[in-house]
Design an enzyme around this catalytic site. Structure first.
Site, PDB file in Angstrom:
ATOM      1  N   CYS A  35     -22.904  16.269 -64.610  1.00 56.68           N
ATOM      2  CA  CYS A  35     -22.851  17.728 -64.979  1.00 56.68           C
ATOM      3  C   CYS A  35     -24.194  18.647 -64.171  1.00 56.68           C
ATOM      4  O   CYS A  35     -24.966  19.127 -65.460  1.00 56.68           O
ATOM      5  CB  CYS A  35     -21.834  18.412 -65.408  1.00 56.68           C
ATOM      6  SG  CYS A  35     -21.802  20.461 -64.200  1.00 56.68           S
ATOM      7  N   GLU A  81     -21.227  17.902 -57.473  1.00 56.64           N
ATOM      8  CA  GLU A  81     -22.154  16.272 -57.417  1.00 56.64           C
ATOM      9  C   GLU A  81     -22.041  15.582 -56.183  1.00 56.64           C
ATOM     10  O   GLU A  81     -21.961  15.869 -55.005  1.00 56.64           O
ATOM     11  CB  GLU A  81     -20.624  15.423 -58.411  1.00 56.64           C
ATOM     12  CG  GLU A  81     -21.349  14.383 -59.175  1.00 56.64           C
ATOM     13  CD  GLU A  81     -22.050  14.698 -60.498  1.00 56.64           C
ATOM     14  OE1 GLU A  81     -23.227  14.566 -59.538  1.00 56.64           O
ATOM     15  OE2 GLU A  81     -22.074  14.931 -61.068  1.00 56.64           O
TER      16      GLU A  81
END
Length: 252
Positions: free
Chosen positions: A2, A103
């Protein structure tokens, strides 16, 4: 991993889900990046509290944070054993409120960003760790990291890891470092259910930290792969690295 996320819910909605006693006021953030302040929820004296920390954990034993790797993520599988995260897993677990995260999927033409958020449009909680680093002059710096797990099948099409997401029924046990040991807390960390998240391709504008607006989360058509001759003209960017097993720094 992340490397960017968002918190756009109102302070009232965040407080309603996380049930902390404080009354913070904060603006919506669409592109939260490492080293910036992030919201956390921790348990102190039997009650939940809201606290801002710098994203990038610095263990208390570090002598010089400027020379220490930026630990934005911690692997759930090994955090309880790694020197950088071991104490935090035992004593300083927290929740990190989020509306979603970004992402990047590797393509023949580079990396395509995706906005990943709960299918119901609500808030979610990343499992997190925090630490306080004290300098010799007496100043304190609170820092934090997001725990990650292997990706579920949905997110695995984009990236092989994802944040560890906790459901509300797990909040109390995760925060209860006095009664729930690290080895038991570790068992709570795993990929989110397949139907919990949705992912849509978004503009590469998210790559630039200064872009922080709602359009970052608008769906776009994925870019078409470039021809071989076009791809060969583009130099490859070197991925940032960190100490093995301590963090994950490949942002985009």
């Amino acid at each position: 991993m992340c490397g960017r996320f968002s918190l756009t819910a109102t302070p009232e909605d965040v407080r309603a889900l996380f049930a902390y006693i404080d009354l913070p006021n904060f603006p919506p953030r669409y592109n939260i990046a490492p080293t910036q302040p992030i919201a956390t929820v921790r348990r102190e004296h039997g009650e939940r509290h809201f606290a801002l920390v710098r994203w990038g954990l610095v263990p208390s034993w570090v002598k010089d944070p400027a020379s220490f790797s930026l630990l934005i993520n911690a692997r759930a599988e090994t955090a309880a054993e790694k020197p950088s995260f071991r104490a935090a897993m035992r004593h300083h677990r927290c929740l990190i409120p989020a509306s979603g995260f970004y992402e990047w999927r590797r393509t023949p033409d580079g990396k395509q960003p995706y906005w990943i958020s709960p299918a119901d449009g609500g808030l979610m909680a990343f499992a997190g760790l925090w630490e306080t680093w004290s300098d010799p002059d007496g100043g304190d710096l609170d820092t934090g990291a997001v725990l990650t797990t292997p990706a579920n099948r949905t997110i695995g099409r984009i990236h092989h890891r994802m944040p560890a997401i906790l459901m509300p029924e797990a909040f109390d046990d995760w925060l209860d470092t006095g009664n729930v040991m690290a080895r038991d807390a570790k068992k709570m960390l795993g990929p989110a259910p397949e139907d919990y998240l949705t992912a849509v391709p978004v503009s590469a504008r998210v790559n630039k930290v200064s872009n922080d607006d709602p359009d970052l989360q608008s769906e776009v058509e994925p870019e078409e792969p470039a021809t071989q001759s076009t791809r060969s003209e583009k130099p490859k960017r070197a991925a940032a690295t960190s100490k093995p097993g301590d963090g994950q720094m490949d942002l985009f």
